[in-house]
Design a protein around this motif. Structure first.
Motif, PDB file in Angstrom:
ATOM      1  N   UNK A 152       0.830  -1.204   0.000  1.00  0.00           N
ATOM      2  CA  UNK A 152       0.000   0.000   0.000  1.00  0.00           C
ATOM      3  C   UNK A 152       0.865   1.254   0.000  1.00  0.00           C
ATOM      4  N   UNK A 153       2.018   1.194   0.681  1.00  0.00           N
ATOM      5  CA  UNK A 153       2.927   2.334   0.690  1.00  0.00           C
ATOM      6  C   UNK A 153       3.463   2.612  -0.710  1.00  0.00           C
ATOM      7  N   UNK A 154       3.780   1.552  -1.420  1.00  0.00           N
ATOM      8  CA  UNK A 154       4.272   1.723  -2.792  1.00  0.00           C
ATOM      9  C   UNK A 154       3.211   2.383  -3.654  1.00  0.00           C
ATOM     10  N   UNK A 155       1.975   1.938  -3.522  1.00  0.00           N
ATOM     11  CA  UNK A 155       0.888   2.482  -4.354  1.00  0.00           C
ATOM     12  C   UNK A 155       0.599   3.935  -4.005  1.00  0.00           C
ATOM     13  N   UNK A 156       0.650   4.267  -2.711  1.00  0.00           N
ATOM     14  CA  UNK A 156       0.444   5.668  -2.309  1.00  0.00           C
ATOM     15  C   UNK A 156       1.575   6.539  -2.829  1.00  0.00           C
ATOM     16  N   UNK A 157       2.789   6.032  -2.728  1.00  0.00           N
ATOM     17  CA  UNK A 157       3.936   6.765  -3.277  1.00  0.00           C
ATOM     18  C   UNK A 157       3.756   7.044  -4.764  1.00  0.00           C
ATOM     19  N   UNK A 207       7.678   3.078 -11.531  1.00  0.00           N
ATOM     20  CA  UNK A 207       6.748   2.527 -10.543  1.00  0.00           C
ATOM     21  C   UNK A 207       6.244   1.154 -10.945  1.00  0.00           C
ATOM     22  N   UNK A 208       6.144   0.891 -12.239  1.00  0.00           N
ATOM     23  CA  UNK A 208       5.756  -0.448 -12.682  1.00  0.00           C
ATOM     24  C   UNK A 208       6.815  -1.466 -12.281  1.00  0.00           C
ATOM     25  N   UNK A 209       8.073  -1.134 -12.513  1.00  0.00           N
ATOM     26  CA  UNK A 209       9.158  -2.031 -12.134  1.00  0.00           C
ATOM     27  C   UNK A 209       9.243  -2.190 -10.619  1.00  0.00           C
ATOM     28  N   UNK A 210       9.011  -1.090  -9.910  1.00  0.00           N
ATOM     29  CA  UNK A 210       9.029  -1.138  -8.448  1.00  0.00           C
ATOM     30  C   UNK A 210       7.938  -2.066  -7.926  1.00  0.00           C
ATOM     31  N   UNK A 211       6.749  -1.959  -8.512  1.00  0.00           N
ATOM     32  CA  UNK A 211       5.619  -2.806  -8.097  1.00  0.00           C
ATOM     33  C   UNK A 211       5.921  -4.278  -8.356  1.00  0.00           C
ATOM     34  N   UNK A 212       6.413  -4.589  -9.556  1.00  0.00           N
ATOM     35  CA  UNK A 212       6.712  -5.980  -9.900  1.00  0.00           C
ATOM     36  C   UNK A 212       7.807  -6.550  -9.009  1.00  0.00           C
ATOM     37  N   UNK A 213       8.808  -5.755  -8.711  1.00  0.00           N
ATOM     38  CA  UNK A 213       9.891  -6.224  -7.852  1.00  0.00           C
ATOM     39  C   UNK A 213       9.380  -6.558  -6.457  1.00  0.00           C
ATOM     40  N   UNK A 214       8.571  -5.653  -5.898  1.00  0.00           N
ATOM     41  CA  UNK A 214       8.055  -5.866  -4.536  1.00  0.00           C
ATOM     42  C   UNK A 214       7.128  -7.073  -4.487  1.00  0.00           C
ATOM     43  N   UNK A 215       6.183  -7.170  -5.415  1.00  0.00           N
ATOM     44  CA  UNK A 215       5.221  -8.278  -5.389  1.00  0.00           C
ATOM     45  C   UNK A 215       5.903  -9.620  -5.631  1.00  0.00           C
ATOM     46  N   UNK A 373      -2.926  -5.691  -3.508  1.00  0.00           N
ATOM     47  CA  UNK A 373      -2.186  -6.593  -2.624  1.00  0.00           C
ATOM     48  C   UNK A 373      -1.608  -7.726  -3.450  1.00  0.00           C
ATOM     49  N   UNK A 374      -0.595  -8.371  -2.931  1.00  0.00           N
ATOM     50  CA  UNK A 374       0.099  -9.427  -3.662  1.00  0.00           C
ATOM     51  C   UNK A 374      -0.739 -10.692  -3.708  1.00  0.00           C
ATOM     52  N   UNK A 375      -0.800 -11.300  -4.885  1.00  0.00           N
ATOM     53  CA  UNK A 375      -1.482 -12.585  -5.056  1.00  0.00           C
ATOM     54  C   UNK A 375      -0.473 -13.693  -4.773  1.00  0.00           C
ATOM     55  N   UNK A 376      -0.600 -14.334  -3.591  1.00  0.00           N
ATOM     56  CA  UNK A 376       0.389 -15.323  -3.161  1.00  0.00           C
ATOM     57  C   UNK A 376       0.140 -16.712  -3.735  1.00  0.00           C
ATOM     58  N   UNK A 377      -1.091 -17.025  -4.115  1.00  0.00           N
ATOM     59  CA  UNK A 377      -1.446 -18.404  -4.439  1.00  0.00           C
ATOM     60  C   UNK A 377      -1.606 -18.662  -5.939  1.00  0.00           C
ATOM     61  N   UNK A 378      -2.022 -17.665  -6.691  1.00  0.00           N
ATOM     62  CA  UNK A 378      -2.279 -17.853  -8.111  1.00  0.00           C
ATOM     63  C   UNK A 378      -1.500 -16.812  -8.918  1.00  0.00           C
ATOM     64  N   UNK A 379      -1.630 -16.903 -10.238  1.00  0.00           N
ATOM     65  CA  UNK A 379      -1.046 -15.867 -11.094  1.00  0.00           C
ATOM     66  C   UNK A 379      -1.789 -14.560 -10.868  1.00  0.00           C
ATOM     67  N   UNK A 380      -1.139 -13.455 -11.189  1.00  0.00           N
ATOM     68  CA  UNK A 380      -1.800 -12.155 -11.071  1.00  0.00           C
ATOM     69  C   UNK A 380      -2.944 -12.064 -12.077  1.00  0.00           C
TER      70      UNK A 380
END
Length: 565
Positions: A152-157, A207-215, A373-380
């Motif tokens: 959520x911090x990444x998205x607000x940023x 921000x796209x790369x940042x999001x993908x890296x974090x997730x 939020x991150x999808x832990x169980x399935x593909x995005x």
């Protein structure tokens, strides 16, 4: 064998370039194992050009070279096979080595012979299901909440940095336009606009790369910790080990706090207290602000009756996807996680347009919720849609390589009544989402009262959705009762009542069929009415529902006894 045959051959081709000219012979070294048949035409063209051979010789040269490669490859394979058989006869112990080599090649080439997917993918669902029903449930949910807060911090940023950049660009462009002819020329304005566009693209990419890296990091770390904690508990008789490395690693991640987050240019954007705030969720109220919700119990079936729960509720359909607030997040997450790997799944039906992706407003909002939020169980969601489009194009023999087609023609389109399914573990109350293709604008018109019947493709698709739901262990399904997610000026009191009656009658018939599909399993069906309806509309639909379905009623035996006296 004296030496290894690598497939080097000398190709000879005799031809005449004219009636009165002497025949010529072309000698070309060719490796028949490296040369592919589809590469022969290009190789032939190169030979014609290099040796100044007339073009009319080309077809014959191409045909001869193709036949030469096929024949030589076949002969080479036969020779190698004969040599292998001879070696095996001389040394029978080589059979095991050759068999192992062939098995490895088959595993790498053919899916049916491939080794099962990595143990991580196999172990994780079982490990998660074990932990969520064990004393580790609390720390597991806390870890998910921590990861949710970090993302959520990444998205607000991202939103704040994009907003600041847009404001700065607007000021710069306004200043430049006001001083055109003095401090700025028309070319300067054009250059400034190009610079703004490049800045926006660069920041979006960051921000796209940042999001993908974090997730991606969150997903891999979460799955690893779940598997390791599962192993720790199994080795400790099903109890949490306070000194275990996986348990302590989880506690360490949960206890970590980040005081500030910084954008790509180093500017401080917000404090830790600002992170993790959930958006406001519209309540289940009508136009007057009154809570409108009703539940019924019904019995369906000719001989063997099955009990179902029917819930009529006024709310936004996507309220079943995002979390209402921080206080209820843990409770909602707990209930959804407990039933994730079970035979009691929950599903939601949302209407979408005829293109895969995030085109309609509800699909865009749904995408935002999924990616919050991150999808832990399935593909995005994005990966699932890409896979669905890939298979859909293959089924329809779609030709996406035709460069002469326009973008409108090459974009894959679905028709009314089609639907596709996405799987989710990070939504508040649903695990599956049925995306039902429908022209919602046409379904909202006055003419649709006569055009939309029980045989309409969208209505008939509800039957197929229920059939899929019954085979996928879906026990709760939520359906838009009016076949629309929003009200328009054309939608009247009579329109709402008639549409609701049509859908309820059709759903009753479909639910009675379900008994033949699954043997009569009790389910909960939630009929969602868009926010904004009047109390009169809701009361009328609520009164019609018991008439359409056979609801159970309580009998006042005390009153009956008094009257008989």
């Amino acid at each position: 064998m004296d030496s290894v045959d690598h497939g080097d051959r000398m190709f000879q081709f005799s031809f005449s370039s004219g009636r009165n000219k002497q025949p010529r012979t072309l000698n070309v070294p060719v490796n028949v194992t490296d040369m592919k048949i589809n590469e022969v035409p290009e190789f032939t063209a190169r030979l014609l050009n290099f040796h100044n051979i007339p073009c009319f010789v080309g077809p014959g040269l191409n045909s001869s070279l193709t036949k030469f490669i096929k024949d030589e490859c076949s002969e080479l394979k036969n020779r190698r096979s004969s040599d292998c058989l001879a070696m095996i006869k001389e040394n029978p112990n080589l059979i095991e080595t050759i068999a192992k080599s062939l098995a490895e090649k088959y595993e790498k080439t053919w899916l049916r012979y491939s080794v099962p997917v990595s143990s991580n993918l196999n172990e994780f669902p079982l490990a998660y299901h074990y932990l969520i029903h064990s004393p580790a449930m609390q720390i597991l949910l806390k870890l998910e909440k921590k990861y949710h807060s970090d993302l959520a911090k990444i998205l607000v940023n991202k939103e704040q940095s994009l907003t600041k950049m847009q404001e700065r660009h607007q000021l710069e462009m306004s200043r430049a336009c006001e001083h055109v002819g003095f401090a700025y020329s028309n070319d300067d304005v054009t250059i400034l606009a190009s610079k703004h566009l490049e800045d926006a693209e660069r920041l979006q990419s960051h921000w796209k790369n940042e999001y993908l890296t974090v997730t991606n990091n969150q997903k891999s770390k979460f799955r690893e910790l779940v598997i390791n904690l599962h192993k720790e508990m199994q080795g400790n008789n099903g109890r949490l080990d306070d000194s275990g490395p996986a348990y302590n690693k989880m506690k360490q991640i949960i206890d970590e706090t980040v005081s500030v987050m910084r954008s790509s240019n180093g500017n401080t954007l917000f404090n830790n207290e600002e992170a993790g705030r959930s958006p406001n969720v519209s309540s289940t109220t009508g136009s007057t602000g009154t809570l409108m919700e009703e539940s019924f119990t019904i019995n369906l079936g000719a001989q063997l009756k099955t009990m179902h729960n029917i819930r009529l509720i006024v709310t936004d359909a996507l309220n079943f996807c995002h979390y209402s607030d921080e206080g209820e997040m843990e409770a909602q997450r707990f209930q959804t996680a407990m039933s994730l790997y079970s035979s009691s799944l929950s599903a939601l039906v949302i209407l979408t347009d005829n293109r895969l992706g995030y085109n309609s407003s509800i699909q865009k909002e749904f995408s935002t919720i999924c990616h919050s939020s991150t999808e832990f169980h399935f593909d995005s969601l994005k990966e699932q849609l890409a896979e669905i489009e890939k298979h859909a194009k293959q089924c329809e023999n779609f030709d996406s390589s035709d460069e002469m087609k326009s973008e409108e023609e090459t974009s894959f389109r679905l028709k009314d009544g089609d639907f596709y399914i996405t799987k989710h573990s990070n939504l508040s109350q649903v695990h599956l989402v049925f995306h039902l293709v429908a022209d919602e604008a046409k379904l909202q018109t006055k003419a649709s009262l006569t055009n939309v019947t029980s045989r309409h493709p969208v209505v008939m698709s509800l039957r197929q959705i229920l059939k899929v739901a019954s085979s996928c262990d879906v026990r709760t399904i939520t359906i838009p009762l009016l076949l629309t997610h929003e009200l328009t000026e054309e939608i009247t009191f009579q329109w709402c009542v008639k549409r609701a009656e049509l859908v309820m009658k059709c759903m009753k018939g479909f639910m009675m069929e379900m008994a033949a599909w699954d043997g009569g399993v009790s389910r909960t069906v939630q009929f969602v009415v868009p926010p904004g309806v009047s109390e009169e509309v809701f009361d009328k639909i609520r009164c019609n529902l018991p008439e359409v379905f056979r609801t159970t009623t309580t009998r006042d035996l005390t009153r009956k006894k008094l009257l008989s006296r």
